[in-house]
Design an enzyme around this catalytic site. Structure first.
Site, PDB file in Angstrom:
ATOM      1  N   ASP A  71      30.480  38.202  18.987  1.00 16.71           N
ATOM      2  CA  ASP A  71      30.659  39.647  19.180  1.00 16.71           C
ATOM      3  C   ASP A  71      29.383  40.190  19.805  1.00 16.71           C
ATOM      4  O   ASP A  71      28.283  39.819  19.380  1.00 16.71           O
ATOM      5  CB  ASP A  71      30.949  40.341  17.844  1.00 16.71           C
ATOM      6  N   ASP A 117      35.469  38.135  19.550  1.00 15.68           N
ATOM      7  CA  ASP A 117      35.758  39.528  19.909  1.00 15.68           C
ATOM      8  C   ASP A 117      36.332  39.593  21.323  1.00 15.68           C
ATOM      9  O   ASP A 117      35.911  38.857  22.221  1.00 15.68           O
ATOM     10  CB  ASP A 117      34.471  40.359  19.830  1.00 15.68           C
ATOM     11  N   MET A 145      36.629  42.556  23.357  1.00 18.35           N
ATOM     12  CA  MET A 145      35.943  43.485  24.250  1.00 18.35           C
ATOM     13  C   MET A 145      34.457  43.183  24.314  1.00 18.35           C
ATOM     14  O   MET A 145      33.667  43.682  23.515  1.00 18.35           O
ATOM     15  CB  MET A 145      36.177  44.919  23.777  1.00 18.35           C
ATOM     16  N   ASP A 189      46.866 -26.497  20.571  1.00 14.13           N
ATOM     17  CA  ASP A 189      46.102 -26.307  21.794  1.00 14.13           C
ATOM     18  C   ASP A 189      46.953 -26.820  22.957  1.00 14.13           C
ATOM     19  O   ASP A 189      47.448 -27.957  22.916  1.00 14.13           O
ATOM     20  CB  ASP A 189      44.784 -27.087  21.707  1.00 14.13           C
ATOM     21  N   ILE A 190      47.146 -25.972  23.975  1.00 20.46           N
ATOM     22  CA  ILE A 190      47.943 -26.367  25.138  1.00 20.46           C
ATOM     23  C   ILE A 190      47.191 -27.444  25.912  1.00 20.46           C
ATOM     24  O   ILE A 190      46.017 -27.264  26.260  1.00 20.46           O
ATOM     25  CB  ILE A 190      48.242 -25.152  26.032  1.00 20.46           C
ATOM     26  N   ASN A 245      45.045 -23.247  35.353  1.00 21.90           N
ATOM     27  CA  ASN A 245      44.239 -22.174  35.952  1.00 21.90           C
ATOM     28  C   ASN A 245      43.607 -22.619  37.270  1.00 21.90           C
ATOM     29  O   ASN A 245      43.588 -21.863  38.253  1.00 21.90           O
ATOM     30  CB  ASN A 245      43.139 -21.736  34.981  1.00 21.90           C
ATOM     31  N   ASP A 250      48.271 -17.024  32.758  1.00 18.74           N
ATOM     32  CA  ASP A 250      48.755 -15.976  31.851  1.00 18.74           C
ATOM     33  C   ASP A 250      50.264 -16.087  31.636  1.00 18.74           C
ATOM     34  O   ASP A 250      50.770 -15.857  30.532  1.00 18.74           O
ATOM     35  CB  ASP A 250      48.402 -14.596  32.415  1.00 18.74           C
ATOM     36  N   GLU A 292      43.682 -20.760  25.020  1.00 13.15           N
ATOM     37  CA  GLU A 292      44.959 -21.477  24.941  1.00 13.15           C
ATOM     38  C   GLU A 292      45.212 -22.032  23.543  1.00 13.15           C
ATOM     39  O   GLU A 292      46.069 -22.891  23.349  1.00 13.15           O
ATOM     40  CB  GLU A 292      44.993 -22.615  25.964  1.00 13.15           C
TER      41      GLU A 292
END
Length: 454
Positions: free
Chosen positions: A9, A53, A55, A327-328, A335, A344, A370
């Protein structure tokens, strides 16, 4: 319930008066005398409520409010406009600027504190949601969409036994929202638990107790956070104050002004969508905290917590727990030969085959890279070995399609199986036995399952 309040104010006497009143009620008070300082203080100090306020020279309260609500850092802070103007146009202008409420000079202390308490409750909810959202952001979990939140197209339930008033409200809202009228409180309570964005309640209804309806809505999980706009006669102070105490989000004075109704409804619906957005982000963040983003399986963090509890239970005489560590085989060659995108795709397809070959109670997880782990509650070593061999056969039975189906890759997996040994066993020891089985499978030519009893 206390709060930190910023009083703005340009008249020093007004600031001192409000400071004295709020301090006596144990509120923590900050103050300033112009809009630009208010914006800077709000950003730096993050008050719970701003009493602003209207004003003021230079930047008035409307413009200050608009800028506060446009800033993502301060838009969640409730703003109460303090004005000597009680005209319709000023109320609508303030609502359109984003104001959450109004108090009129000379200030009625009882009304002021009731509104402050109501807005403080709202701010606490918003702060909790935003804090959890920020935790998710720090973990790297983000979602977009806040910029698309609008205050139109809402589903509005009007609960009123005054047919003429209800139809007037519905007609005003129908151009922008989807209003439904319900004259029975019981039916309205049931309807409010559906897909409703705003409930408007006539608390002066003759055939039902509007305050009781509000209390019932606030006591049920499904409607506890539903925005409620109470239609009330300003002369009926006891009901007005009770409605605020019970947790209504806003008050609409009778006779209902169409423009003010539209502005208040739009404000409440926009706020609900923002809180829903934050809750959805929180749910997403929690999910992402325990989920592997690539495969959709649970991640290592979640697995560790679950395995800890299961091994501890088994060591105290509970059901045994088994793990499959896998494990793959030759994943690096995938890759190197086809690229990481193809890698992926292999991981994603492997996760699907894995998840479809275990039981509903089992917990398939991506351990990292993996490597995958399946936690199997209530499972002996022999049963775990049988399931592991089923997974191995399924993985090797058909080639994996990658690069849009253009390439076929033969994939195999080496699996180590271990089961809990009872008292003294640990999750680390259990996983180590499973890991040793993987190494033995790989040393023996891969595409094998090796169980390690100890």
């Amino acid at each position: 319930m206390t709060a930190r309040i910023l009083v703005v104010d340009d008249v020093e006497a007004n600031v001192r008066l409000l400071e004295a009143k709020l301090t006596l009620e144990y509120y923590d008070v900050l103050s300033c005398h112009d809009g630009m300082t208010a914006i800077a203080l709000a950003g730096a100090e993050k008050p719970d409520i701003i009493l602003l306020d209207v004003m003021m020279p230079g930047m008035d309260g409307f413009e200050t409010c608009k800028r506060l609500k446009a800033d993502p850092e301060t838009r969640h802070i409730p703003v109460v406009l303090v004005t000597a103007l009680d005209g319709r146009e000023d109320r609508i202008k303030g609502l359109e600027a984003g104001a959450d409420d109004f108090v009129t000079k000379p200030i009625d202390d009882v009304i002021l504190f009731a509104r402050v308490r109501s807005l403080t409750r709202l701010k606490l909810i918003m702060d909790e949601l935003r804090e959890r959202e920020e935790s998710g952001r720090r973990m790297g979990v983000t979602t977009d969409g806040a910029g698309r939140l609008r205050g139109s197209g809402g589903r509005v339930l009007i609960v009123d036994d005054n047919a003429r008033q209800a139809e007037t409200i519905a007609a005003e809202l129908s151009g922008e929202h989807r209003p439904v009228i319900e004259a029975d409180a019981g039916a309205a309570l049931v309807a409010s638990r559906g897909l409703i964005d705003l409930m408007i309640v006539n608390i002066g209804a003759e055939s039902f107790d509007g305050l009781r309806l509000i209390a019932q809505a606030r006591s049920v999980d499904a409607t506890r956070h539903l925005p409620i706009l109470a239609v009330v006669d300003n002369a009926d102070r006891p009901r007005l104050l009770k409605a605020l105490e019970l947790g209504v989000n806003d008050i609409l004075s009778r006779p209902v002004d169409p423009g003010e109704l539209s502005a208040r409804a739009r404000t409440q619906i926009r706020r609900k969508r923002y809180t829903d957005f934050l809750r959805d982000k929180l749910d997403y963040s929690l999910e992402m905290a325990v989920t592997d983003a690539l495969t959709g399986l649970h991640n290592r963090r979640y697995m560790a917590g679950q395995l800890q509890a299961l091994v501890q239970r088994a060591s105290h005489g509970g059901d045994p727990v088994a793990v499959l560590v896998m494990d793959i085989d030759h994943f690096k060659s995938v890759n190197d030969g086809f690229g990481h995108d193809a890698g992926d795709e292999v991981l994603t397809e492997f996760a699907v085959r894995l998840a479809t070959n275990v039981r509903a109670v089992d917990l398939p997880c991506r351990f990292g890279g993996e490597e995958f782990v399946v936690v199997m509650p209530g499972t002996e070593l022999a049963d775990a070995h049988r399931i592991a061999d089923r997974i191995r056969r399924d993985v090797a039975s058909a080639p994996f399609r990658v690069m849009g189906g253009k390439e076929l890759i033969t994939i195999t997996v080496s699996i180590g199986v271990a089961a809990s040994l009872g008292q003294g066993d640990t999750p680390e020891a259990l996983l180590k036995r499973g890991d040793e089985g993987v190494y033995e499978a790989k040393a023996g030519g891969r595409n094998k399952v090796i169980a390690r009893a100890a």
